[in-house]
Design a protein around this motif. Sequence first.
Motif, mmCIF file in Angstrom:
data_model
loop_
_atom_site.group_PDB
_atom_site.id
_atom_site.type_symbol
_atom_site.label_atom_id
_atom_site.label_comp_id
_atom_site.label_asym_id
_atom_site.label_seq_id
_atom_site.Cartn_x
_atom_site.Cartn_y
_atom_site.Cartn_z
ATOM 1 N N LEU A 92 0.722 -1.133 -0.044
ATOM 2 C CA LEU A 92 0.083 0.022 0.065
ATOM 3 C C LEU A 92 0.851 1.549 -0.005
ATOM 4 C CD1 LEU A 92 -2.770 -1.196 2.568
ATOM 5 C CD2 LEU A 92 -2.848 -1.009 0.050
ATOM 6 N N GLY A 93 1.971 1.249 0.748
ATOM 7 C CA GLY A 93 2.805 2.457 0.903
ATOM 8 C C GLY A 93 3.727 2.624 -0.704
ATOM 9 N N ILE A 94 4.105 1.666 -1.375
ATOM 10 C CA ILE A 94 4.421 1.808 -2.666
ATOM 11 C C ILE A 94 3.634 2.312 -3.626
ATOM 12 C CG2 ILE A 94 5.703 0.512 -4.671
ATOM 13 C CD1 ILE A 94 6.737 -1.418 -2.540
ATOM 14 N N ARG A 95 2.328 1.834 -3.439
ATOM 15 C CA ARG A 95 1.278 2.293 -4.403
ATOM 16 C C ARG A 95 0.946 3.751 -3.899
ATOM 17 N NH1 ARG A 95 -4.265 3.308 -5.008
ATOM 18 N NH2 ARG A 95 -5.031 2.338 -6.937
ATOM 19 N N ALA A 96 1.038 4.221 -2.893
ATOM 20 C CA ALA A 96 0.829 5.502 -2.379
ATOM 21 C C ALA A 96 1.916 6.497 -3.038
ATOM 22 C CB ALA A 96 0.622 5.749 -1.096
ATOM 23 N N ALA A 97 3.090 6.020 -3.250
ATOM 24 C CA ALA A 97 4.140 6.749 -3.540
ATOM 25 C C ALA A 97 3.849 7.552 -5.029
ATOM 26 C CB ALA A 97 5.366 5.842 -4.065
ATOM 27 N N GLY A 98 2.815 7.189 -5.903
ATOM 28 C CA GLY A 98 2.505 7.741 -7.143
ATOM 29 C C GLY A 98 3.653 8.120 -7.798
ATOM 30 N N GLY A 99 3.734 9.116 -8.593
ATOM 31 C CA GLY A 99 4.681 9.415 -9.559
ATOM 32 C C GLY A 99 4.288 8.447 -11.060
ATOM 33 N N ARG A 100 5.350 9.089 -11.927
ATOM 34 C CA ARG A 100 5.081 8.410 -13.381
ATOM 35 C C ARG A 100 6.250 7.617 -13.702
ATOM 36 N NH1 ARG A 100 2.188 13.099 -17.268
ATOM 37 N NH2 ARG A 100 0.035 13.092 -15.996
ATOM 38 N N GLU A 101 6.200 6.246 -13.798
ATOM 39 C CA GLU A 101 7.222 5.665 -14.137
ATOM 40 C C GLU A 101 6.984 5.078 -15.556
ATOM 41 O OE1 GLU A 101 9.494 1.565 -12.576
ATOM 42 O OE2 GLU A 101 7.443 2.173 -11.582
ATOM 43 N N GLN A 102 7.898 5.529 -16.637
ATOM 44 C CA GLN A 102 7.841 5.010 -17.787
ATOM 45 C C GLN A 102 8.306 3.683 -17.895
ATOM 46 O OE1 GLN A 102 6.742 7.145 -20.248
ATOM 47 N NE2 GLN A 102 6.297 8.616 -18.915
ATOM 48 N N PRO A 103 7.565 2.995 -18.694
ATOM 49 C CA PRO A 103 7.881 1.340 -19.113
ATOM 50 C C PRO A 103 9.195 1.312 -19.714
ATOM 51 C CG PRO A 103 6.038 2.035 -20.782
ATOM 52 C CD PRO A 103 6.137 3.168 -19.603
ATOM 53 N N PRO A 104 10.204 0.487 -19.246
ATOM 54 C CA PRO A 104 11.323 0.498 -19.912
ATOM 55 C C PRO A 104 11.526 -0.004 -21.326
ATOM 56 C CG PRO A 104 11.527 -0.914 -17.735
ATOM 57 C CD PRO A 104 10.216 -0.229 -17.848
ATOM 58 N N GLU A 105 12.542 0.588 -22.342
ATOM 59 C CA GLU A 105 12.241 0.488 -23.589
ATOM 60 C C GLU A 105 13.543 -0.781 -23.791
ATOM 61 O OE1 GLU A 105 13.234 3.663 -25.806
ATOM 62 O OE2 GLU A 105 11.435 4.820 -25.397
ATOM 63 N N ARG A 106 12.849 -1.830 -24.431
ATOM 64 C CA ARG A 106 13.792 -2.716 -24.737
ATOM 65 C C ARG A 106 14.264 -2.732 -26.161
ATOM 66 N NH1 ARG A 106 14.262 -8.459 -24.268
ATOM 67 N NH2 ARG A 106 12.567 -8.711 -22.698
ATOM 68 N N VAL A 107 15.768 -2.783 -26.337
ATOM 69 C CA VAL A 107 16.304 -2.790 -27.566
ATOM 70 C C VAL A 107 16.764 -4.207 -28.214
ATOM 71 C CG1 VAL A 107 18.683 -1.767 -28.439
ATOM 72 C CG2 VAL A 107 17.575 -0.442 -26.693
ATOM 73 N N GLY A 108 16.054 -4.424 -29.268
ATOM 74 C CA GLY A 108 16.303 -5.546 -29.830
ATOM 75 C C GLY A 108 15.280 -6.587 -29.293
ATOM 76 N N ALA A 109 15.182 -7.676 -30.017
ATOM 77 C CA ALA A 109 14.370 -8.812 -29.727
ATOM 78 C C ALA A 109 14.984 -9.382 -28.382
ATOM 79 C CB ALA A 109 14.150 -9.579 -30.898
ATOM 80 N N PRO A 110 14.024 -10.189 -27.471
ATOM 81 C CA PRO A 110 14.401 -10.823 -26.449
ATOM 82 C C PRO A 110 15.410 -11.947 -26.958
ATOM 83 C CG PRO A 110 11.988 -10.673 -26.588
ATOM 84 C CD PRO A 110 12.407 -10.176 -27.761
ATOM 85 N N ARG A 111 16.290 -12.265 -26.041
ATOM 86 C CA ARG A 111 17.467 -13.133 -26.195
ATOM 87 C C ARG A 111 17.330 -14.093 -25.356
ATOM 88 N NH1 ARG A 111 21.879 -11.547 -24.794
ATOM 89 N NH2 ARG A 111 21.218 -9.473 -23.907
ATOM 90 N N ALA A 112 17.929 -15.532 -25.648
ATOM 91 C CA ALA A 112 17.922 -16.516 -24.677
ATOM 92 C C ALA A 112 18.801 -16.431 -23.529
ATOM 93 C CB ALA A 112 18.177 -17.868 -25.215
ATOM 94 N N GLY A 113 19.874 -15.623 -23.866
ATOM 95 C CA GLY A 113 21.091 -15.513 -22.873
ATOM 96 C C GLY A 113 20.764 -14.237 -21.929
ATOM 97 N N GLU A 114 19.675 -13.552 -22.017
ATOM 98 C CA GLU A 114 19.521 -12.287 -20.920
ATOM 99 C C GLU A 114 19.392 -12.595 -19.599
ATOM 100 O OE1 GLU A 114 16.455 -9.492 -23.803
ATOM 101 O OE2 GLU A 114 15.550 -10.941 -22.409
ATOM 102 N N VAL A 115 19.195 -13.986 -19.347
ATOM 103 C CA VAL A 115 19.139 -14.247 -17.885
ATOM 104 C C VAL A 115 20.869 -14.349 -17.362
ATOM 105 C CG1 VAL A 115 17.262 -15.569 -18.060
ATOM 106 C CG2 VAL A 115 19.308 -16.672 -18.678
ATOM 107 N N LEU A 116 21.456 -14.343 -18.232
ATOM 108 C CA LEU A 116 22.980 -14.249 -17.964
ATOM 109 C C LEU A 116 23.767 -12.998 -17.927
ATOM 110 C CD1 LEU A 116 24.202 -17.634 -19.863
ATOM 111 C CD2 LEU A 116 23.375 -17.470 -17.325
ATOM 112 N N ASP A 117 23.094 -11.930 -18.395
ATOM 113 C CA ASP A 117 23.654 -10.738 -18.749
ATOM 114 C C ASP A 117 24.350 -10.027 -17.326
ATOM 115 O OD1 ASP A 117 23.251 -10.504 -21.354
ATOM 116 O OD2 ASP A 117 21.492 -9.527 -21.198
ATOM 117 N N GLY A 118 23.260 -10.227 -16.331
ATOM 118 C CA GLY A 118 23.909 -10.000 -15.026
ATOM 119 C C GLY A 118 25.175 -10.450 -14.487
ATOM 120 N N TRP A 119 25.166 -11.678 -14.457
ATOM 121 C CA TRP A 119 26.570 -12.369 -14.311
ATOM 122 C C TRP A 119 27.493 -11.882 -15.296
ATOM 123 C CZ3 TRP A 119 22.160 -15.503 -13.666
ATOM 124 C CH2 TRP A 119 21.797 -15.982 -12.163
#
Length: 406
Positions: A178-205
């Motif tokens: 409820l607190g996070i919802r009350a924070a308000g503000g406008r959050e733009q959806p992130p833009e994906r560059v390119g098509a989804p890749r199978a290896g995206e799950v490993l990008d963080g590592w």
Amino acid sequence: MGREFGWLWASYTVSAVGSRLAFNAFPLVAMLVLQASTAEVSALAAAGLAVGAVVAIPLGPWVEFRRKRPVMIGMDLLRCAALLSVPVAYALGWLGFAQLLVVSVVVAAAEIAYRAASGAWLKSLLRKEDLVLASGRLEATSWTATALGPPLGGAAIGVFGPMVVLVVDAVSYLLSALGIRAAGGREQPPERVGAPRAGEVLDGWRHIWRHPGLRSLLGNTVLVNGLIMATAPLMLVLMVRELGFSLWAYGLAFSVPCLGGLLGARLAPRLVARFGQERVLWVTGVLRVCWPVWLVFVTPGLTGLVLVLVVQFGLVGCMGVFNPVLVAYRLAEIPAGLVARVLTAWTISSNATVAALTAAWGVLAGFAGARTAVGVAGVVILATPILLRKVRPARAAGTARCGSGR
């Protein structure tokens, strides 16, 4: 630092208090309600983290390319529902060890997704120079909740049983949402560059591995946190079952020293301003591992309680400085489009290490006893500072990386 950060901080405070009130609630339910053995108590902690980490692997890209506030709200509500299922099943006489395992997996996976989303949202809200201060405030809140929660939770468990604190914990996640919802503000959806890749799950590592500072910090923190957490259920068994400490005394031993963490978190911005990130991370990274080995000498009665209080105060005081500096350094060194994936990879690595070490130390305790296992962990942890040797100040690391064509 703005209205949205204020609501984030308030929501974090509520959920932190609820979680600390339910400190070790699952092991206590297993031990007191289901009469679980020492090995089963350790297995519960290990299995929940391990399976939760596996389940969370695809969550990094999923969180990355979605608005972060709805993800955080959803994960809070999911944890609320999962936790409430335990007292409901207990009231109906259906509670079993398998349900505790399932709930622990759900909570662990949801926690990973929540941390990834909240870290990305925090980075988007603040300037780089405010990250240490903001992380210090969140860290101070965490240690304050840890100082107050376990003794109050232990007293509540002693009077009402462990199911009451699980309900409180569940409600705290609802209030957080409820607190996070009350924070308000406008959050733009992130833009994906390119098509989804199978290896995206490993990008963080991949990003962590290519960054010497992050790689060193990940190796150090997962081992230190893993060894500390691996001994947590063993200290519960050692102090409550073998040495006869009351639940209230056990909670006191691990809560009052958290005032050291509060002090450390308040000092962290000043220490960084005076000595720089690298030196603060180095010194507190070394100092924080010098304490756990002394827990092997805990004895029944007041002397043993004082020993645990002193050791824990030193440990969490150093961690209170180290943790917010680590968080600020890490957020500063992650590109905006990779934050959720890197934080997901970081948390999965940490949880998997904690799970593996908890399972291993549970087996060791089964053969050699809880006290011996705690002592071995204290000796092994002394070698971990060697992994900090490649940490560099954020500005220097960032400059070096700019010419690498990353």
